[in-house]
Design an enzyme around this catalytic site. Structure first.
Site, PDB file in Angstrom:
ATOM      1  N   LEU A 120      28.953 -78.838   8.598  1.00  0.00           N
ATOM      2  CA  LEU A 120      27.910 -79.070   9.605  1.00  0.00           C
ATOM      3  C   LEU A 120      26.927 -77.910   9.681  1.00  0.00           C
ATOM      4  O   LEU A 120      25.871 -78.021  10.308  1.00  0.00           O
ATOM      5  CB  LEU A 120      28.538 -79.295  10.992  1.00  0.00           C
ATOM      6  CG  LEU A 120      29.334 -80.583  11.196  1.00  0.00           C
ATOM      7  CD1 LEU A 120      29.995 -80.583  12.576  1.00  0.00           C
ATOM      8  CD2 LEU A 120      28.431 -81.804  11.061  1.00  0.00           C
TER       9      LEU A 120
ATOM     10  N   GLU B  86      33.839 -86.750  12.821  1.00  0.00           N
ATOM     11  CA  GLU B  86      34.932 -85.856  12.430  1.00  0.00           C
ATOM     12  C   GLU B  86      36.299 -86.537  12.510  1.00  0.00           C
ATOM     13  O   GLU B  86      37.323 -85.901  12.240  1.00  0.00           O
ATOM     14  CB  GLU B  86      34.926 -84.594  13.302  1.00  0.00           C
ATOM     15  CG  GLU B  86      33.658 -83.744  13.166  1.00  0.00           C
ATOM     16  CD  GLU B  86      33.482 -83.148  11.772  1.00  0.00           C
ATOM     17  OE1 GLU B  86      34.471 -83.069  11.015  1.00  0.00           O
ATOM     18  OE2 GLU B  86      32.352 -82.773  11.428  1.00  0.00           O
TER      19      GLU B  86
ATOM     20  N   TYR C 218      31.772 -74.556  11.511  1.00  0.00           N
ATOM     21  CA  TYR C 218      32.201 -73.555  10.514  1.00  0.00           C
ATOM     22  C   TYR C 218      32.201 -74.120   9.096  1.00  0.00           C
ATOM     23  O   TYR C 218      32.507 -73.404   8.146  1.00  0.00           O
ATOM     24  CB  TYR C 218      33.615 -73.048  10.854  1.00  0.00           C
ATOM     25  CG  TYR C 218      34.638 -74.164  10.970  1.00  0.00           C
ATOM     26  CD1 TYR C 218      34.858 -74.793  12.185  1.00  0.00           C
ATOM     27  CD2 TYR C 218      35.346 -74.606   9.858  1.00  0.00           C
ATOM     28  CE1 TYR C 218      35.760 -75.831  12.294  1.00  0.00           C
ATOM     29  CE2 TYR C 218      36.253 -75.647   9.947  1.00  0.00           C
ATOM     30  CZ  TYR C 218      36.459 -76.251  11.174  1.00  0.00           C
ATOM     31  OH  TYR C 218      37.355 -77.286  11.276  1.00  0.00           O
ATOM     32  N   GLY C 219      31.872 -75.407   8.968  1.00  0.00           N
ATOM     33  CA  GLY C 219      31.982 -76.021   7.645  1.00  0.00           C
ATOM     34  C   GLY C 219      30.714 -76.744   7.238  1.00  0.00           C
ATOM     35  O   GLY C 219      29.616 -76.186   7.272  1.00  0.00           O
TER      36      GLY C 219
HETATM   37  N1  PCA Z   1      32.760 -80.071   9.588  1.00  0.00           N
HETATM   38  C1  PCA Z   1      33.065 -79.450  10.835  1.00  0.00           C
HETATM   39  C2  PCA Z   1      34.521 -79.192  10.763  1.00  0.00           C
HETATM   40  C3  PCA Z   1      34.793 -79.016   9.311  1.00  0.00           C
HETATM   41  C4  PCA Z   1      33.616 -79.602   8.639  1.00  0.00           C
HETATM   42  O1  PCA Z   1      33.380 -79.616   7.452  1.00  0.00           O
HETATM   43  C5  PCA Z   1      32.298 -78.166  10.942  1.00  0.00           C
HETATM   44  O2  PCA Z   1      31.413 -77.893  10.117  1.00  0.00           O
HETATM   45  O3  PCA Z   1      32.561 -77.380  11.874  1.00  0.00           O
END
Ligand code: PCA
Length: 132
Positions: A15, A80, A12-13
């Site tokens: 990635l 992470e 969600y971020g």
């Molecule tokens: N990376 C992971 C968790 C939050 C982030 O920036 C993601 O994209 O899901």
């Protein structure tokens, strides 16, 4: 012949496609866009977001589902900060997911929940903008 074993991750971020950390998914297979069930809030932690379980939240956070190898999942956990208690990999309850994903597969998608306090952090709404 069993299918190639793979893990399913909802990102969600950073990635996500176009995100600053998308290179971590190099070689992974894009399954499609998806949306969580309500009950999670996304907070800004500066350069990246953190998703927190908040049962009262009406937000339905958007993200992408990727099929990754076990080896890549292990690398993502390290990236992470799972060992340091920054994020925890947890089930991702989906309200919307690609139609070519079986309900059985949809039920085993995981995501990274943020574990540190979010007091004073800005709520981000339902989508993290990869391009700003
Ligand atoms: N990376 C992971 C968790 C939050 C982030 O920036 C993601 O994209 O899901």
């Amino acid at each position: 012949m069993p299918a190639t074993p793979h893990c399913l991750v909802f990102v969600y971020g950073t990635l996500k496609r176009g995100g600053s950390n998308h290179a971590q998914l190099e070689g992974a297979r894009f399954i499609g866009d998806a949306r969580l069930r309500p009950g999670y809030t996304m907070y800004s932690l500066g350069a990246y977001p953190g998703l927190v379980a908040e049962p009262a939240s009406a937000d339905r956070v958007t993200g992408e589902i990727w099929a990754v190898s076990h080896a890549m999942l292990t690398r993502l956990d390290a990236f992470e900060g799972v060992d340091e208690g920054l994020y925890q990999r947890a089930a991702a309850p989906l309200s919307e997911f690609p139609s070519d994903l079986s309900p059985t597969d949809a039920a085993r998608v995981e995501m990274y929940l943020y574990l540190r306090p979010v007091t004073g952090r800005e709520r981000l709404g339902e989508s993290w903008p990869v391009r700003r």
